[in-house]
Motif scaffolding. Structure first.
Motif, PDB file in Angstrom:
ATOM      1  N   UNK A  68       0.840  -1.200   0.000  1.00 54.16           N
ATOM      2  CA  UNK A  68       0.000   0.000   0.000  1.00 54.16           C
ATOM      3  C   UNK A  68       0.872   1.245   0.000  1.00 54.16           C
ATOM      4  N   UNK A  69       0.447   2.275  -0.729  1.00 53.30           N
ATOM      5  CA  UNK A  69       1.192   3.528  -0.695  1.00 53.30           C
ATOM      6  C   UNK A  69       0.978   4.229   0.644  1.00 53.30           C
ATOM      7  N   UNK A  70       1.909   5.094   0.990  1.00 45.98           N
ATOM      8  CA  UNK A  70       1.734   5.906   2.192  1.00 45.98           C
ATOM      9  C   UNK A  70       0.624   6.916   1.939  1.00 45.98           C
ATOM     10  N   UNK A  71      -0.284   7.012   2.906  1.00 47.57           N
ATOM     11  CA  UNK A  71      -1.381   7.954   2.774  1.00 47.57           C
ATOM     12  C   UNK A  71      -0.910   9.383   2.913  1.00 47.57           C
ATOM     13  N   UNK A  72      -1.578  10.275   2.192  1.00 46.37           N
ATOM     14  CA  UNK A  72      -1.276  11.705   2.296  1.00 46.37           C
ATOM     15  C   UNK A  72      -2.488  12.502   2.768  1.00 46.37           C
ATOM     16  N   UNK A  73      -3.696  11.910   2.640  1.00 45.86           N
ATOM     17  CA  UNK A  73      -4.919  12.652   2.938  1.00 45.86           C
ATOM     18  C   UNK A  73      -6.011  11.676   3.347  1.00 45.86           C
ATOM     19  N   UNK A  74      -6.811  12.088   4.342  1.00 45.21           N
ATOM     20  CA  UNK A  74      -7.988  11.317   4.741  1.00 45.21           C
ATOM     21  C   UNK A  74      -9.110  12.283   5.083  1.00 45.21           C
ATOM     22  N   UNK A  75     -10.340  11.903   4.713  1.00 47.52           N
ATOM     23  CA  UNK A  75     -11.522  12.683   5.091  1.00 47.52           C
ATOM     24  C   UNK A  75     -12.448  11.754   5.868  1.00 47.52           C
ATOM     25  N   UNK A  76     -12.782  12.157   7.088  1.00 47.82           N
ATOM     26  CA  UNK A  76     -13.636  11.387   7.981  1.00 47.82           C
ATOM     27  C   UNK A  76     -15.023  12.012   8.064  1.00 47.82           C
ATOM     28  N   UNK A  91      -9.301  18.422  17.691  1.00 49.37           N
ATOM     29  CA  UNK A  91      -9.558  17.326  16.760  1.00 49.37           C
ATOM     30  C   UNK A  91      -8.263  16.734  16.207  1.00 49.37           C
ATOM     31  N   UNK A  92      -7.284  17.562  15.881  1.00 47.91           N
ATOM     32  CA  UNK A  92      -6.028  17.059  15.314  1.00 47.91           C
ATOM     33  C   UNK A  92      -5.309  16.140  16.299  1.00 47.91           C
ATOM     34  N   UNK A  93      -5.218  16.538  17.558  1.00 49.47           N
ATOM     35  CA  UNK A  93      -4.543  15.722  18.562  1.00 49.47           C
ATOM     36  C   UNK A  93      -5.299  14.418  18.814  1.00 49.47           C
ATOM     37  N   UNK A  94      -6.618  14.475  18.834  1.00 49.19           N
ATOM     38  CA  UNK A  94      -7.427  13.278  19.073  1.00 49.19           C
ATOM     39  C   UNK A  94      -7.254  12.290  17.921  1.00 49.19           C
ATOM     40  N   UNK A  96      -4.687  12.113  15.794  1.00 47.74           N
ATOM     41  CA  UNK A  96      -3.323  11.594  15.806  1.00 47.74           C
ATOM     42  C   UNK A  96      -3.175  10.472  16.830  1.00 47.74           C
ATOM     43  N   UNK A  97      -3.684  10.685  18.021  1.00 47.85           N
ATOM     44  CA  UNK A  97      -3.576   9.670  19.071  1.00 47.85           C
ATOM     45  C   UNK A  97      -4.301   8.388  18.664  1.00 47.85           C
ATOM     46  N   UNK A  98      -5.453   8.509  18.041  1.00 44.78           N
ATOM     47  CA  UNK A  98      -6.233   7.337  17.646  1.00 44.78           C
ATOM     48  C   UNK A  98      -5.604   6.585  16.482  1.00 44.78           C
ATOM     49  N   UNK A  99      -4.978   7.297  15.570  1.00 41.36           N
ATOM     50  CA  UNK A  99      -4.407   6.641  14.390  1.00 41.36           C
ATOM     51  C   UNK A  99      -3.152   5.835  14.717  1.00 41.36           C
ATOM     52  N   UNK A 137       4.335   5.751   9.790  1.00 38.46           N
ATOM     53  CA  UNK A 137       5.372   6.767   9.623  1.00 38.46           C
ATOM     54  C   UNK A 137       5.082   7.702   8.450  1.00 38.46           C
ATOM     55  N   UNK A 138       3.920   8.310   8.482  1.00 43.89           N
ATOM     56  CA  UNK A 138       3.565   9.261   7.438  1.00 43.89           C
ATOM     57  C   UNK A 138       2.798  10.426   8.042  1.00 43.89           C
ATOM     58  N   UNK A 139       2.912  11.580   7.417  1.00 42.61           N
ATOM     59  CA  UNK A 139       2.103  12.733   7.805  1.00 42.61           C
ATOM     60  C   UNK A 139       0.845  12.692   6.958  1.00 42.61           C
TER      61      UNK A 139
END
Length: 175
Positions: A68-76, A91-94, A96-99, A137-139
């Motif tokens: 699988x390619x490294x993800x660059x974008x997700x929409x929830x 929301x960003x911190x929550x 990140x912690x969950x992912x 290991x991706x942003x």
């Protein structure tokens, strides 16, 4: 057929049921009984569409190694409006912690996010660059759409307004 999984990077797999549902996952360990696949509850919910997992999920699962390619974008999209209300500006911190508990994301799957002791269901609506990605290991740029509840409420309000408009037009002799 050899897929050369160890040479090709992370051990990521597609899990698919005979009903056509699929999800991607990484391997924690190879300790299940021969001929069986043990998966966490969130994968069971995505594969069999269950709201709860009572250990009664049986059936064939096809397991296929995937690069699988490294993800660059997700929409929830949260299931309930309570997610945005509870999380607010963090929301960003929550997310990140969950992912950190996931190695992959698949478009259409539901992930659970915990915040302040409450679990929130979020659907993966869109991913880039492909509908299944590695998030090791991706942003990852993330967006959160209005909740399913909010959209249903707005849709109901629009329909009610349309019905009122049509009733007024009938009363005024318009068709």
């Amino acid at each position: 057929m050899s897929q050369d999984a160890p040479k090709n990077g992370a051990m990521l797999f597609e899990l698919a049921t005979s009903a056509g549902r699929s999800v991607h996952a990484g391997v924690l360990d190879f300790s299940a009984t021969l001929g069986t696949v043990a998966v966490p509850a969130h994968l069971i919910r995505n594969l069999w569409g269950l709201t709860t997992c009572d250990g009664q999920c049986h059936g064939d699962v096809i397991v296929t190694y995937r690069r699988l390619p490294k993800g660059t974008y997700v929409r929830f999209q949260p299931r309930s409006a309570g997610f945005q209300e509870a999380v607010g500006e963090s929301v960003e911190q929550v997310l990140q912690a969950s992912m950190f508990t996931h190695s992959t994301l698949t478009q259409g799957e539901w992930v659970q996010v915990q915040h302040a002791g409450t679990l929130h269901d979020l659907k993966v609506l869109a991913l880039k660059p492909q509908p299944a990605v590695s998030i090791i290991e991706t942003d990852l740029e993330a967006e959160v759409d209005p909740s399913v509840e909010t959209e249903e409420k707005l849709r109901a309000e629009e329909e009610a307004a349309q019905q009122r408009l049509q009733a007024m037009q009938r009363c005024a002799g318009w068709f």
